[in-house]
Design a protein around this motif. Structure first.
Motif, PDB file in Angstrom:
ATOM      1  N   THR A  27       0.800  -1.223   0.000  1.00 45.12           N
ATOM      2  CA  THR A  27       0.000   0.000   0.000  1.00 45.12           C
ATOM      3  C   THR A  27       0.834   1.275   0.000  1.00 45.12           C
ATOM      4  OG1 THR A  27      -1.871  -1.089   1.057  1.00 45.12           O
ATOM      5  CG2 THR A  27      -1.758   1.297   1.251  1.00 45.12           C
ATOM      6  N   PRO A  28       1.876   1.414   0.845  1.00 44.47           N
ATOM      7  CA  PRO A  28       2.655   2.650   0.808  1.00 44.47           C
ATOM      8  C   PRO A  28       3.327   2.901  -0.529  1.00 44.47           C
ATOM      9  CG  PRO A  28       3.106   1.416   2.820  1.00 44.47           C
ATOM     10  CD  PRO A  28       2.316   0.522   1.926  1.00 44.47           C
ATOM     11  N   PHE A  29       3.621   1.820  -1.278  1.00 43.98           N
ATOM     12  CA  PHE A  29       4.249   1.995  -2.581  1.00 43.98           C
ATOM     13  C   PHE A  29       3.230   2.368  -3.654  1.00 43.98           C
ATOM     14  CE2 PHE A  29       7.262  -0.542  -0.269  1.00 43.98           C
ATOM     15  CZ  PHE A  29       8.502  -0.090  -0.706  1.00 43.98           C
ATOM     16  N   VAL A  30       2.014   1.815  -3.515  1.00 47.13           N
ATOM     17  CA  VAL A  30       0.988   2.057  -4.529  1.00 47.13           C
ATOM     18  C   VAL A  30       0.297   3.393  -4.319  1.00 47.13           C
ATOM     19  CG1 VAL A  30      -1.190   1.201  -5.459  1.00 47.13           C
ATOM     20  CG2 VAL A  30       0.637  -0.400  -4.883  1.00 47.13           C
ATOM     21  N   THR A  31       0.095   3.800  -3.066  1.00 46.62           N
ATOM     22  CA  THR A  31      -0.668   5.007  -2.767  1.00 46.62           C
ATOM     23  C   THR A  31      -0.148   6.245  -3.481  1.00 46.62           C
ATOM     24  OG1 THR A  31      -1.321   4.121  -0.625  1.00 46.62           O
ATOM     25  CG2 THR A  31      -1.499   6.501  -0.916  1.00 46.62           C
ATOM     26  N   PRO A  32       1.187   6.503  -3.513  1.00 52.08           N
ATOM     27  CA  PRO A  32       1.645   7.692  -4.235  1.00 52.08           C
ATOM     28  C   PRO A  32       1.225   7.699  -5.693  1.00 52.08           C
ATOM     29  CG  PRO A  32       3.380   6.839  -2.845  1.00 52.08           C
ATOM     30  CD  PRO A  32       2.272   5.835  -2.830  1.00 52.08           C
ATOM     31  N   ALA A  33       1.134   6.512  -6.296  1.00 49.63           N
ATOM     32  CA  ALA A  33       0.747   6.441  -7.705  1.00 49.63           C
ATOM     33  C   ALA A  33      -0.703   6.809  -7.915  1.00 49.63           C
ATOM     34  CB  ALA A  33       1.013   5.030  -8.245  1.00 49.63           C
ATOM     35  N   GLY A  69      11.728  14.055  -2.205  1.00 48.22           N
ATOM     36  CA  GLY A  69      11.511  12.706  -2.715  1.00 48.22           C
ATOM     37  C   GLY A  69      12.767  11.886  -2.506  1.00 48.22           C
ATOM     38  N   SER A  70      13.171  11.740  -1.233  1.00 49.40           N
ATOM     39  CA  SER A  70      14.493  11.204  -0.911  1.00 49.40           C
ATOM     40  C   SER A  70      14.615   9.697  -1.070  1.00 49.40           C
ATOM     41  CB  SER A  70      14.870  11.592   0.525  1.00 49.40           C
ATOM     42  OG  SER A  70      13.886  11.180   1.444  1.00 49.40           O
ATOM     43  N   GLY A  71      13.509   8.993  -1.308  1.00 47.43           N
ATOM     44  CA  GLY A  71      13.596   7.561  -1.563  1.00 47.43           C
ATOM     45  C   GLY A  71      14.257   6.811  -0.426  1.00 47.43           C
ATOM     46  N   ASP A  72      15.316   6.057  -0.742  1.00 51.24           N
ATOM     47  CA  ASP A  72      16.008   5.278   0.286  1.00 51.24           C
ATOM     48  C   ASP A  72      17.163   6.034   0.927  1.00 51.24           C
ATOM     49  OD1 ASP A  72      17.795   5.260  -1.791  1.00 51.24           O
ATOM     50  OD2 ASP A  72      17.910   3.078  -1.994  1.00 51.24           O
ATOM     51  N   PHE A  88      27.416  18.202   4.835  1.00 58.08           N
ATOM     52  CA  PHE A  88      26.154  18.942   4.841  1.00 58.08           C
ATOM     53  C   PHE A  88      25.240  18.450   5.960  1.00 58.08           C
ATOM     54  CE2 PHE A  88      27.564  19.519   0.492  1.00 58.08           C
ATOM     55  CZ  PHE A  88      27.204  20.830   0.212  1.00 58.08           C
ATOM     56  N   LYS A  89      24.442  19.358   6.485  1.00 59.24           N
ATOM     57  CA  LYS A  89      23.309  18.988   7.320  1.00 59.24           C
ATOM     58  C   LYS A  89      22.169  18.694   6.355  1.00 59.24           C
ATOM     59  CE  LYS A  89      24.908  19.714  11.556  1.00 59.24           C
ATOM     60  NZ  LYS A  89      24.917  18.680  12.630  1.00 59.24           N
ATOM     61  N   ALA A  90      21.862  17.437   6.168  1.00 61.58           N
ATOM     62  CA  ALA A  90      20.981  17.031   5.079  1.00 61.58           C
ATOM     63  C   ALA A  90      19.666  16.475   5.596  1.00 61.58           C
ATOM     64  CB  ALA A  90      21.677  15.994   4.193  1.00 61.58           C
ATOM     65  N   VAL A  91      18.596  16.816   4.881  1.00 63.99           N
ATOM     66  CA  VAL A  91      17.242  16.414   5.248  1.00 63.99           C
ATOM     67  C   VAL A  91      16.568  15.797   4.024  1.00 63.99           C
ATOM     68  CG1 VAL A  91      14.976  17.216   6.014  1.00 63.99           C
ATOM     69  CG2 VAL A  91      17.048  18.212   6.994  1.00 63.99           C
ATOM     70  N   GLY A  92      15.791  14.748   4.248  1.00 65.80           N
ATOM     71  CA  GLY A  92      15.038  14.126   3.173  1.00 65.80           C
ATOM     72  C   GLY A  92      13.554  14.092   3.485  1.00 65.80           C
ATOM     73  N   TYR A  93      12.735  14.413   2.496  1.00 69.05           N
ATOM     74  CA  TYR A  93      11.281  14.306   2.625  1.00 69.05           C
ATOM     75  C   TYR A  93      10.796  13.222   1.677  1.00 69.05           C
ATOM     76  CZ  TYR A  93      11.144  18.614   5.326  1.00 69.05           C
ATOM     77  OH  TYR A  93      11.320  19.560   6.306  1.00 69.05           O
ATOM     78  N   LEU A 107      10.346   3.539   3.149  1.00 75.80           N
ATOM     79  CA  LEU A 107      11.605   4.083   2.657  1.00 75.80           C
ATOM     80  C   LEU A 107      12.235   5.028   3.675  1.00 75.80           C
ATOM     81  CD1 LEU A 107      10.697   4.764  -1.086  1.00 75.80           C
ATOM     82  CD2 LEU A 107      12.120   2.927  -0.167  1.00 75.80           C
ATOM     83  N   VAL A 108      11.414   5.779   4.392  1.00 79.41           N
ATOM     84  CA  VAL A 108      11.944   6.683   5.418  1.00 79.41           C
ATOM     85  C   VAL A 108      12.606   5.889   6.530  1.00 79.41           C
ATOM     86  CG1 VAL A 108      11.297   8.344   7.212  1.00 79.41           C
ATOM     87  CG2 VAL A 108      10.340   8.552   4.909  1.00 79.41           C
ATOM     88  N   TRP A 109      11.954   4.841   6.994  1.00 77.29           N
ATOM     89  CA  TRP A 109      12.536   4.017   8.061  1.00 77.29           C
ATOM     90  C   TRP A 109      13.829   3.354   7.585  1.00 77.29           C
ATOM     91  CZ3 TRP A 109       7.063   1.668   8.817  1.00 77.29           C
ATOM     92  CH2 TRP A 109       6.269   2.581   9.517  1.00 77.29           C
ATOM     93  N   TYR A 110      13.822   2.897   6.335  1.00 78.48           N
ATOM     94  CA  TYR A 110      15.031   2.278   5.796  1.00 78.48           C
ATOM     95  C   TYR A 110      16.150   3.316   5.661  1.00 78.48           C
ATOM     96  CZ  TYR A 110      18.144  -0.214   2.621  1.00 78.48           C
ATOM     97  OH  TYR A 110      19.235  -0.807   2.041  1.00 78.48           O
ATOM     98  N   SER A 111      15.801   4.538   5.264  1.00 74.92           N
ATOM     99  CA  SER A 111      16.799   5.610   5.147  1.00 74.92           C
ATOM    100  C   SER A 111      17.434   5.911   6.506  1.00 74.92           C
ATOM    101  CB  SER A 111      16.150   6.879   4.592  1.00 74.92           C
ATOM    102  OG  SER A 111      15.623   6.668   3.301  1.00 74.92           O
ATOM    103  N   ARG A 112      16.617   5.947   7.527  1.00 81.40           N
ATOM    104  CA  ARG A 112      17.144   6.194   8.878  1.00 81.40           C
ATOM    105  C   ARG A 112      18.106   5.086   9.304  1.00 81.40           C
ATOM    106  NH1 ARG A 112      11.207   7.851  11.310  1.00 81.40           N
ATOM    107  NH2 ARG A 112      11.143   9.984  10.459  1.00 81.40           N
ATOM    108  N   TYR A 113      17.726   3.862   8.967  1.00 86.48           N
ATOM    109  CA  TYR A 113      18.615   2.740   9.286  1.00 86.48           C
ATOM    110  C   TYR A 113      19.939   2.862   8.541  1.00 86.48           C
ATOM    111  CZ  TYR A 113      20.765  -1.809   8.604  1.00 86.48           C
ATOM    112  OH  TYR A 113      21.686  -2.817   8.495  1.00 86.48           O
ATOM    113  N   ARG A 114      19.895   3.208   7.245  1.00 88.44           N
ATOM    114  CA  ARG A 114      21.118   3.332   6.455  1.00 88.44           C
ATOM    115  C   ARG A 114      22.001   4.465   6.985  1.00 88.44           C
ATOM    116  NH1 ARG A 114      20.609   3.377   0.100  1.00 88.44           N
ATOM    117  NH2 ARG A 114      22.851   3.355   0.462  1.00 88.44           N
TER     118      ARG A 114
END
Length: 221
Positions: free
Chosen positions: A47-53, A87-90, A102-107, A113-120
């Motif tokens: 669902t989270p992947f399909v909803t944006p579409a 649209g920071s993806g992974d 840089f002090k970098a932020v992703g939306y 993908l956000v949770w995975y980005s935090r883990y990475r």
């Protein structure tokens, strides 16, 4: 004697049938529960992947290539300040920028993908210099960022160009990946094909370079 054995066999028959039916019923319940659980899990993941579409402007997740990341970093050379990836993806761009100081932020709209980005970011040791937020880009103000990276689709670029024109400061640099903005003229372009990156310095697009004020002496009447 034979009648007794016959009666016992007749009595055992229905009992065995009942036990077999009970076992089949239990297995049926187990299978139903397993299939139902699998479908619920699949729904939660997909669902989270399909909803944006299903939104007005589709912004699908397509991972940045190594060449794209390097091209973005080239555009950030001799730059400083805060950075945002729309649209920071992974989290690849955010993490790569954080490694450059840089002090970098992703939306990103997709929570997985956000949770995975935090883990990475934690895994790569840059979690203190990165932030990832689950948010719709149209509901976020980018006014306090001096470096903006965009992975968009053609349908959204005109609207996003207008939004950034209204929000970001003159000293901001906006970097578009894969697709350029329709009206702005890029100050620099690097890469080929899907790895092409365009950089726009708003001080040139707006014509807001600093100008010195000339003081003219007053003349006596």
């Amino acid at each position: 004697m034979s009648k007794a054995l016959a009666n016992k066999s007749h009595e055992a028959g229905p009992q065995e049938d009942c036990e077999g039916s009970s076992r089949r019923s239990r297995w049926g319940l187990f299978v139903t529960a397993g299939v139902g659980g699998a479908l619920v899990t699949l729904y939660a993941v997909v669902t989270p992947f399909v909803t944006p579409a299903l939104r007005k402007v589709c912004l699908p997740f397509v991972p940045a290539t190594s060449a794209q990341i390097q091209n973005v970093l080239k555009m950030l050379e001799n730059r400083s300040g805060s950075l945002v990836d729309i649209g920071s993806g992974d989290g690849r761009i955010v993490i790569a920028a954080a490694k450059r100081g840089f002090k970098a932020v992703g939306y990103e709209l997709n929570p997985w993908l956000v949770w995975y980005s935090r883990y990475r970011a934690w895994r790569d040791g840059v979690h203190k210099n990165t932030r990832f937020y689950i948010s719709d880009l149209w509901k976020v103000s980018f006014s306090h960022y001096t470096n903006v990276v965009v992975f968009g689709v053609p349908q959204m670029m005109p609207q996003l160009e207008k939004k950034l024109e209204e929000e970001v400061e003159c000293n901001a640099r906006i970097i578009a990946c894969r697709f350029p903005f329709p009206c702005w003229i890029p100050d620099c372009t690097v890469g080929e094909g899907i790895d092409t990156v365009w950089a726009y310095d708003l001080k040139h697009s707006r014509g807001c370079e600093t100008k010195s004020l000339e003081m003219t002496p007053e003349t006596e009447s």
